[in-house]
Design a protein around this motif. Sequence first.
Motif, PDB file in Angstrom:
ATOM      1  N   UNK A  26     -62.879 -15.515   5.301  1.00  0.00           N
ATOM      2  CA  UNK A  26     -62.120 -14.683   6.006  1.00  0.00           C
ATOM      3  C   UNK A  26     -62.688 -13.473   6.210  1.00  0.00           C
ATOM      4  N   UNK A  27     -61.799 -12.208   6.655  1.00  0.00           N
ATOM      5  CA  UNK A  27     -62.225 -11.001   6.791  1.00  0.00           C
ATOM      6  C   UNK A  27     -62.223 -10.322   8.297  1.00  0.00           C
ATOM      7  N   UNK A  28     -62.300  -9.278   8.364  1.00  0.00           N
ATOM      8  CA  UNK A  28     -62.047  -8.622   9.900  1.00  0.00           C
ATOM      9  C   UNK A  28     -63.030  -9.193  10.866  1.00  0.00           C
ATOM     10  N   UNK A  29     -62.688  -9.181  12.214  1.00  0.00           N
ATOM     11  CA  UNK A  29     -63.419  -9.399  13.242  1.00  0.00           C
ATOM     12  C   UNK A  29     -64.759  -8.797  13.198  1.00  0.00           C
ATOM     13  N   UNK A  30     -65.819  -9.729  13.521  1.00  0.00           N
ATOM     14  CA  UNK A  30     -67.110  -8.962  13.401  1.00  0.00           C
ATOM     15  C   UNK A  30     -67.925  -9.154  11.947  1.00  0.00           C
ATOM     16  N   UNK A 136     -61.641  -9.632  22.158  1.00  0.00           N
ATOM     17  CA  UNK A 136     -61.028  -9.625  20.909  1.00  0.00           C
ATOM     18  C   UNK A 136     -60.114  -8.681  21.127  1.00  0.00           C
ATOM     19  N   UNK A 137     -58.744  -9.038  21.618  1.00  0.00           N
ATOM     20  CA  UNK A 137     -57.658  -8.269  22.096  1.00  0.00           C
ATOM     21  C   UNK A 137     -57.172  -7.321  21.018  1.00  0.00           C
ATOM     22  N   UNK A 138     -57.405  -7.298  19.586  1.00  0.00           N
ATOM     23  CA  UNK A 138     -57.067  -6.338  18.685  1.00  0.00           C
ATOM     24  C   UNK A 138     -58.002  -5.228  18.498  1.00  0.00           C
ATOM     25  N   UNK A 139     -59.049  -5.270  19.124  1.00  0.00           N
ATOM     26  CA  UNK A 139     -60.296  -4.438  19.046  1.00  0.00           C
ATOM     27  C   UNK A 139     -60.600  -3.400  20.135  1.00  0.00           C
ATOM     28  N   UNK A 148     -55.963  -0.948  11.060  1.00  0.00           N
ATOM     29  CA  UNK A 148     -55.465  -2.444  10.598  1.00  0.00           C
ATOM     30  C   UNK A 148     -56.459  -3.441   9.727  1.00  0.00           C
ATOM     31  N   UNK A 149     -57.801  -2.888   9.791  1.00  0.00           N
ATOM     32  CA  UNK A 149     -58.768  -3.299   8.775  1.00  0.00           C
ATOM     33  C   UNK A 149     -58.414  -2.849   7.321  1.00  0.00           C
ATOM     34  N   UNK A 150     -57.795  -1.513   7.306  1.00  0.00           N
ATOM     35  CA  UNK A 150     -57.460  -1.125   6.260  1.00  0.00           C
ATOM     36  C   UNK A 150     -56.101  -1.595   5.592  1.00  0.00           C
TER      37      UNK A 150
END
Length: 193
Positions: A26-30, A136-139, A148-150
Motif C-alpha cells: 500500500x502507499x500513495x500513487x507512484x 491518475x485522476x487524483x493527481x 490527500x497524501x497527508x
Amino acid sequence: MEKNKQGAEKKQSFDLWKLTRPVFFVGFMGAGKSTIARRLARRLHIPSVDVDTLVERTARKKTSEIFEEEGEETFRVMEHQILEEVTELEPCFVSCGGGIVKLKSNRDLLKQAGYVIYLKVDVDEAVSRISNLATRPLLNDLDDARKLNKQRMALYHEVADLTLNTAGKTSGHVAALVQRILKKEGILCRQEK
Ligand code: S3P
C-alpha cells in the motif's frame, strides 16, 4: 528427489519459495507498489496481482474512465470486491491502488488477511516516477495530491505491518530489503523439495 543414471540423488540447484500469507503493498500513487511486487514475483517465482489491473479487466475500462463515467464511489465498490477475491487466492504479492485504505472494510480486510507493507513516498517524488499522469485522476492538482497524501498517511500507518521509506532508493534496493524482511518474519519460506 530425481535420481541420475548411477542412482545418486540429483541436487536441485535452485530454491522454490512460498508465502505463508498474502503480502499487500500500500502507499500513495507512484510509491512503486506494482514495480516492487512484480520484481519480487519474478525473482521468487511467486505470482503477483495488481488490484487496479483486475478492476480494469472486470470493468473493461481504464481506471480514469471509471472515475470519469461512473464516479469514484463505483470504483471503490469494485476495488473492494476485487480485494475480497484476492484474499482467497494462494498467498501472493498484491499491489493495491493508493486509495484502498479509504474504506474501513478494506483496512480491516488488509490487516486480517495478510502482511501489509507501506511504501512511503512524497508527492513530488511520486509525480516524477509516473510517466503518464493522465492515468491518475487524483493527481491532477499537486496541492490537492499533497493534502490527500497527508490525510492518508494515518490510514497507511494503521494497516501497515512494515513501513519503508522509498525516497532515493531504487526498486531493486527496496525489493531486496522487502525480501530480507519477509524471510526474517517467516512470511517468505523455502518450499520443501
Ligand atoms: C488511486 C490510486 C490509483 C488508482 C486510482 C485511485 C488513489 O492506483 O487506484 O487512480 O485513490 O490513490 P495507484 O496507487 O496504483 O496509482
